[in-house]
Design an enzyme around this catalytic site. Structure first.
Site, PDB file in Angstrom:
ATOM      1  N   GLU A 111       0.590  -1.297   0.071  1.00 26.80           N
ATOM      2  CA  GLU A 111       0.081   0.032   0.065  1.00 26.80           C
ATOM      3  C   GLU A 111       0.730   1.293  -0.101  1.00 26.80           C
ATOM      4  O   GLU A 111       0.951   1.982   0.987  1.00 26.80           O
ATOM      5  CB  GLU A 111      -1.026   0.078   1.164  1.00 26.80           C
ATOM      6  CG  GLU A 111      -1.986  -1.189   1.181  1.00 26.80           C
ATOM      7  CD  GLU A 111      -2.907  -1.178   2.040  1.00 26.80           C
ATOM      8  OE1 GLU A 111      -3.912  -1.906   1.890  1.00 26.80           O
ATOM      9  OE2 GLU A 111      -2.894  -0.490   3.105  1.00 26.80           O
ATOM     10  N   GLU A 195      -4.478  -8.466  -0.678  1.00 27.04           N
ATOM     11  CA  GLU A 195      -4.888  -8.248   0.713  1.00 27.04           C
ATOM     12  C   GLU A 195      -6.234  -7.839   0.857  1.00 27.04           C
ATOM     13  O   GLU A 195      -6.601  -6.718   0.099  1.00 27.04           O
ATOM     14  CB  GLU A 195      -3.684  -7.568   1.761  1.00 27.04           C
ATOM     15  CG  GLU A 195      -4.343  -7.004   3.199  1.00 27.04           C
ATOM     16  CD  GLU A 195      -3.776  -5.903   3.640  1.00 27.04           C
ATOM     17  OE1 GLU A 195      -2.280  -6.070   3.716  1.00 27.04           O
ATOM     18  OE2 GLU A 195      -4.281  -5.039   4.353  1.00 27.04           O
TER      19      GLU A 195
END
Length: 298
Positions: A111, A195
């Site tokens: 991220e 994820e």
């Protein structure tokens, strides 16, 4: 496993075994720690997963402190130290291989566009992938945007050098990003959802109804031509295994896919417009045909 205790032996058997009462997971995502002294924490579960036929890949949340520089309120890898960052990724890759747990792939960053961990701009990610990622000694996953943001992925795919260094387009689906990605397929790249989690909020009860939301999400990821779906964490109060060690409803839902749709299977067309609130995905190998049917009606 740097943040919470690692899986115990019973958890590992339930996660990666494929006997009755086990989930048959075939992909393990592990944490690539910024501190080499903590690399060993990832070994026990990785070794177990590999023995059961799973593959293992690693994602870093933070680069080593000496490679970071502050940019406003966030920290980024100093562009002048990208080569050192490659060396850090390679050190973990080599450590795992030397200890009998070779990785399938390494991610550049978890991220880069969200959170309190190391951040990268789209331009920085492109620079790294085009000019440095060729020296990563494994398959490369990038950019793992928290919403599969195309502002991060399109530049990588449309740049010949970056695309050549990119093996797997990885991303997450927190609040967006669950969509087909024709450009990735055009460039010959796999697309992995690396994820997601549901049920961590106080107003969410981890019961069968929430597990069916997860089932629909997995179904939709498969129909969007994703090649992988990874839940995070395996054992957590909202996870596939609860903190008491029992498989949760979510775990049984994911097992409908993992136990029967084994690595190498190919998704084939299935028409789920025939019955309202019934979703179908179908998968085949040379010797098997598996259909997963999801009934969301009462």
């Amino acid at each position: 496993t740097t943040w919470i205790n690692d899986l115990n032996e019973d958890n590992r058997n339930k996660a990666f075994g494929n006997d009755p009462g086990e989930m048959g997971l075939s992909i393990l995502r592990i944490h690539l720690d910024p501190n080499p002294a903590l690399f060993s924490r990832e070994l026990p579960t990785a070794l177990h997963a590999l023995r059961e036929g799973a593959i293992v890949f690693a994602s870093p949340w933070n680069a080593p402190d000496n490679l970071l520089e502050p940019v406003g309120s966030i920290r980024r890898v100093n562009p002048g130290k990208y080569a050192e960052y490659v060396a850090h990724l390679n050190a973990f890759n080599q450590y795992m291989a030397d200890n009998g747990a070779p990785l399938f792939a390494i991610s550049v960053q978890n991220e880069p566009d969200y959170g309190e961990w190391t951040r990268w701009s789209s331009g920085e990610m492109l620079d790294f992938m085009a000019n440095y990622a060729q020296d990563i000694e494994n398959r490369v996953i990038a950019p793992e945007s928290f919403q599969f943001r195309r502002t991060y992925t399109d530049p990588l795919l449309n740049n010949s050098a970056a695309a050549q260094n990119l093996d797997i387009v990885g991303g997450h689906i927190y609040g967006g990003g669950l969509a087909d990605y024709p450009l990735a397929r055009q460039k010959g790249k796999e697309v992995w959802m690396t994820e997601h989690l549901l049920g961590s909020n106080a107003n969410e009860t981890n019961d069968w109804s929430l597990a069916l939301v997860v089932a629909k999400e997995i179904n939709d990821c498969m129909k969007a031509n994703f090649n992988a779906y990874i839940w995070w964490y395996i054992r957590r109060f909202y996870g596939l295994i609860a903190d008491d060690g029992n498989i949760t409803d979510k775990g049984y839902v994911l097992a409908h896919y993992a136990k029967f749709i084994r690595p190498g299977a190919v998704r084939i067309f299935s028409d789920d417009r025939l019955v309202s609130l019934v979703d179908i995905t179908a998968f085949k190998t040379d010797t098997s045909l598996v259909m997963v049917l999801l009934n969301r009606s009462t």
